[in-house]
Motif scaffolding. Structure first.
Motif, mmCIF file in Angstrom:
data_model
loop_
_atom_site.group_PDB
_atom_site.id
_atom_site.type_symbol
_atom_site.label_atom_id
_atom_site.label_comp_id
_atom_site.label_asym_id
_atom_site.label_seq_id
_atom_site.Cartn_x
_atom_site.Cartn_y
_atom_site.Cartn_z
ATOM 1 N N UNK A 60 0.854 -1.186 0.000
ATOM 2 C CA UNK A 60 0.000 0.000 0.000
ATOM 3 C C UNK A 60 0.887 1.233 0.000
ATOM 4 N N UNK A 61 0.368 2.297 -0.611
ATOM 5 C CA UNK A 61 1.125 3.555 -0.697
ATOM 6 C C UNK A 61 0.222 4.709 -0.263
ATOM 7 N N UNK A 62 0.568 5.318 0.840
ATOM 8 C CA UNK A 62 -0.201 6.454 1.334
ATOM 9 C C UNK A 62 -1.660 6.137 1.576
ATOM 10 N N UNK A 63 -1.953 4.911 1.998
ATOM 11 C CA UNK A 63 -3.347 4.474 2.133
ATOM 12 C C UNK A 63 -4.042 5.206 3.282
ATOM 13 N N UNK A 64 -5.165 5.825 2.949
ATOM 14 C CA UNK A 64 -5.903 6.646 3.919
ATOM 15 C C UNK A 64 -7.388 6.343 3.833
ATOM 16 N N UNK A 75 1.939 2.818 4.491
ATOM 17 C CA UNK A 75 2.748 2.167 3.454
ATOM 18 C C UNK A 75 3.094 0.767 3.932
ATOM 19 N N UNK A 76 2.260 -0.182 3.561
ATOM 20 C CA UNK A 76 2.420 -1.562 4.011
ATOM 21 C C UNK A 76 3.258 -2.334 3.001
ATOM 22 N N UNK A 77 4.083 -3.254 3.495
ATOM 23 C CA UNK A 77 4.931 -4.072 2.624
ATOM 24 C C UNK A 77 4.960 -5.496 3.163
ATOM 25 N N UNK A 78 4.106 -6.358 2.603
ATOM 26 C CA UNK A 78 4.058 -7.773 2.983
ATOM 27 C C UNK A 78 4.654 -8.575 1.838
ATOM 28 N N UNK A 79 5.729 -9.299 2.124
ATOM 29 C CA UNK A 79 6.485 -9.980 1.075
ATOM 30 C C UNK A 79 6.067 -11.439 0.950
ATOM 31 N N UNK A 80 6.304 -12.005 -0.209
ATOM 32 C CA UNK A 80 5.990 -13.411 -0.429
ATOM 33 C C UNK A 80 6.727 -14.276 0.593
ATOM 34 N N UNK A 81 5.987 -15.184 1.222
ATOM 35 C CA UNK A 81 6.571 -16.065 2.225
ATOM 36 C C UNK A 81 6.524 -15.538 3.640
ATOM 37 N N UNK A 82 6.071 -14.306 3.819
ATOM 38 C CA UNK A 82 5.973 -13.736 5.173
ATOM 39 C C UNK A 82 4.924 -14.450 6.009
ATOM 40 N N UNK A 127 -13.834 1.215 0.516
ATOM 41 C CA UNK A 127 -12.986 1.944 -0.421
ATOM 42 C C UNK A 127 -12.131 2.971 0.314
ATOM 43 N N UNK A 128 -10.910 3.105 -0.169
ATOM 44 C CA UNK A 128 -9.987 4.073 0.421
ATOM 45 C C UNK A 128 -10.407 5.496 0.077
ATOM 46 N N UNK A 129 -10.117 6.418 0.974
ATOM 47 C CA UNK A 129 -10.297 7.836 0.682
ATOM 48 C C UNK A 129 -9.213 8.309 -0.282
ATOM 49 N N UNK A 130 -7.992 7.800 -0.074
ATOM 50 C CA UNK A 130 -6.883 8.100 -0.985
ATOM 51 C C UNK A 130 -5.817 7.032 -0.816
ATOM 52 N N UNK A 131 -4.854 7.003 -1.744
ATOM 53 C CA UNK A 131 -3.778 6.028 -1.681
ATOM 54 C C UNK A 131 -4.000 4.871 -2.636
ATOM 55 N N UNK A 132 -3.048 3.942 -2.629
ATOM 56 C CA UNK A 132 -3.070 2.810 -3.548
ATOM 57 C C UNK A 132 -2.919 1.498 -2.795
ATOM 58 N N UNK A 133 -3.528 0.437 -3.360
ATOM 59 C CA UNK A 133 -3.431 -0.913 -2.794
ATOM 60 C C UNK A 133 -3.102 -1.874 -3.924
ATOM 61 N N UNK A 145 -3.348 4.681 16.192
ATOM 62 C CA UNK A 145 -4.200 5.785 15.733
ATOM 63 C C UNK A 145 -4.140 5.942 14.212
ATOM 64 N N UNK A 146 -4.176 4.807 13.534
ATOM 65 C CA UNK A 146 -4.258 4.802 12.083
ATOM 66 C C UNK A 146 -2.942 4.882 11.350
ATOM 67 N N UNK A 147 -1.847 5.135 12.057
ATOM 68 C CA UNK A 147 -0.535 5.281 11.416
ATOM 69 C C UNK A 147 0.317 4.039 11.657
ATOM 70 N N UNK A 148 1.055 3.638 10.620
ATOM 71 C CA UNK A 148 1.989 2.528 10.753
ATOM 72 C C UNK A 148 3.269 3.066 11.396
ATOM 73 N N UNK A 149 3.501 2.683 12.662
ATOM 74 C CA UNK A 149 4.621 3.262 13.408
ATOM 75 C C UNK A 149 5.849 2.363 13.412
ATOM 76 N N UNK A 150 5.671 1.074 13.124
ATOM 77 C CA UNK A 150 6.795 0.142 13.033
ATOM 78 C C UNK A 150 6.479 -0.895 11.971
ATOM 79 N N UNK A 151 7.498 -1.256 11.190
ATOM 80 C CA UNK A 151 7.387 -2.367 10.239
ATOM 81 C C UNK A 151 8.788 -2.946 10.044
#
Length: 301
Positions: free
Chosen positions: A4-8, A21-28, A52-58, A208-214
Motif C-alpha cells: 500500500x502507498x499512502x493508504x488513507x 505504506x504496508x509491505x508484505x512480502x511473499x513467504x511472510x 474503499x480508500x479515501x486516498x492512496x493505492x493498494x 491511531x491509524x498510522x503505521x509506526x513500526x514495520x
C-alpha cells in the motif's frame, strides 16, 4: 504480496487509516498489531475491497484493489471480524454454499476440498448439527476452513484464534506455520502478542491509524545490552557489580553487560552460584508499549 502507498481512510471526521505504506512480502508470516481502535480491521477490509480508500493505492498479489478484486479474491483466503454462517445449516452445508457462490470454485473438487479444509482446522469429525449449536471456537474453526477452501496463496486473517482454548490456539499456529512452509503467505491481525511472537516472522504496528513500526521480528527483538541472571546469591552479585545491576526481582537480576559467558565466568570465579544466565532481548510487548504508549482505551476517573 501486499503493498500500500499512502493508504488513507476517513469516516467523516474520523481518520481510521492515515497514510499507511504496508509491505508484505511473499513467504511472510506477517503480524499486524495495534491497540483497540487503531485501524487494524479497517485496514484488513481495505485490502479485501470491502471498503474503499479515501486516498492512496493498494496492490494485492500484483493487482490493484479494488479495481481488480474479481481476479484477486479467488486466490485469497480471508477471515474478517468473525466467521459468518447460516445458523440453521451444518458446517459442511455452509462451506458448500460458500464455495458455490464464489468465483473459481470447481464443483468437481468441492467435496474433497471441503473435507480437506475441515480436517486441517480440526473439524473433520463434525456431524450434521446446525452451526447455531457450535461453540465460539468451533465457529472460528469453520471460518478458517472457509478461508482454506480454495487453497489460497495468501491468507488475510483478522483475529483467527478468537474463542479458542490454548490447545486450539496451538493447533491453529501449527496449521498456519505448515501452510506458510508449503508456500502460503500469511497476513494476521491479532491482539495476542505472545501468539504473534511465536508465529510471525515480520511485524507491523499501527497506532491511531498510522503505521509506526514495520520490520523483521528478529530485528525488533535485538539484544538490549543487558544480561539476565538467576542466582540464589543475588545480594552478593549486587554488591560485586557496583551499580551495574539495573533491576532485581528476588533471585532474578538484570545486569548491564554485553557478554553472558564472560559475566558467568566472573561470577563463578567469585564462588557465586548461577542457576541461569542469558542475553536479555526486548519482547514484542516491550516494542508495542514503546511505540504505542499513549494508545490505551483506558478511561481515567
Amino acid at each position: 504480496m501486499i503493498v500500500t502507498r499512502g493508504l488513507t481512510k476517513r469516516y467523516g471526521r474520523v481518520l481510521a487509516v492515515d497514510g499507511v505504506d504496508l509491505d508484505v512480502r511473499e513467504g511472510d508470516r506477517y503480524g499486524f498489531l495495534g491497540p483497540n481502535g487503531s485501524g487494524k480491521t479497517t485496514m484488513v477490509r481495505l485490502l479485501l475491497g470491502l471498503v474503499y480508500a479515501t486516498s492512496g493505492e493498494i496492490e494485492v498479489l500484483g493487482e490493484r484493489v479494488p479495481a481488480r478484486s474479481r481476479s484477486v479474491l479467488p486466490r485469497i483466503g480471508a477471515l474478517v471480524e468473525g466467521p459468518a454462517a447460516y445458523p440453521h445449516l451444518s458446517g459442511r452445508q455452509n462451506l458448500a454454499l460458500l464455495d458455490a457462490a464464489g468465483p473459481g470454485g470447481s464443483r468437481r473438487t468441492r467435496k474433497s476440498r471441503i473435507e480437506d479444509a475441515l480436517e486441517q482446522v480440526g473439524l473433520s469429525g463434525v456431524d450434521r448439527r446446525p452451526v447455531r449449536t457450535y461453540s465460539l471456537g468451533m465457529r472460528q474453526r469453520l471460518g478458517l476452513a472457509a478461508a482454506l477452501l480454495r487453497r489460497p496463496s495468501l491468507l488475510i486473517l483478522d483475529e483467527p484464534t478468537n474463542g479458542l482454548d490454548p490447545r486450539g490456539i496451538r493447533e491453529i499456529r501449527d496449521l498456519l506455520t505448515g501452510l506458510n512452509e508449503a508456500g502460503t503467505t500469511v497476513f494476521l491481525s491479532s491482539h495476542l502478542l505472545a501468539e504473534v511472537e511465536q508465529l510471525c516472522t515480520r511485524v507491523g504496528i499501527v497506532d491511531r491509524g498510522r503505521l509506526v513500526v514495520q520490520d523483521d521480528l528478529a530485528t525488533l527483538r535485538a539484544p538490549t545490552g543487558h544480561v539476565e541472571v538467576a542466582t540464589p546469591d543475588a545480594a552478593r552479585v549486587v554488591a560485586m557489580l557496583d551499580g551495574r545491576v539495573v533491576d532485581r526481582d528476588g533471585e532474578r537480576l538484570v545486569v548491564r553487560h554485553a557478554d553472558p559467558a564472560a559475566l558467568n565466568a566472573a561470577l563463578v570465579a567469585e564462588g557465586i552460584r548461577v542457576s541461569a544466565i542469558g542475553t536479555r532481548r526486548r519482547t514484542l510487548e516491550d516494542v508495542v508499549l514503546e511505540v504505542t504508549g499513549h494508545g490505551s482505551d483506558r478511561v481515567a476517573p
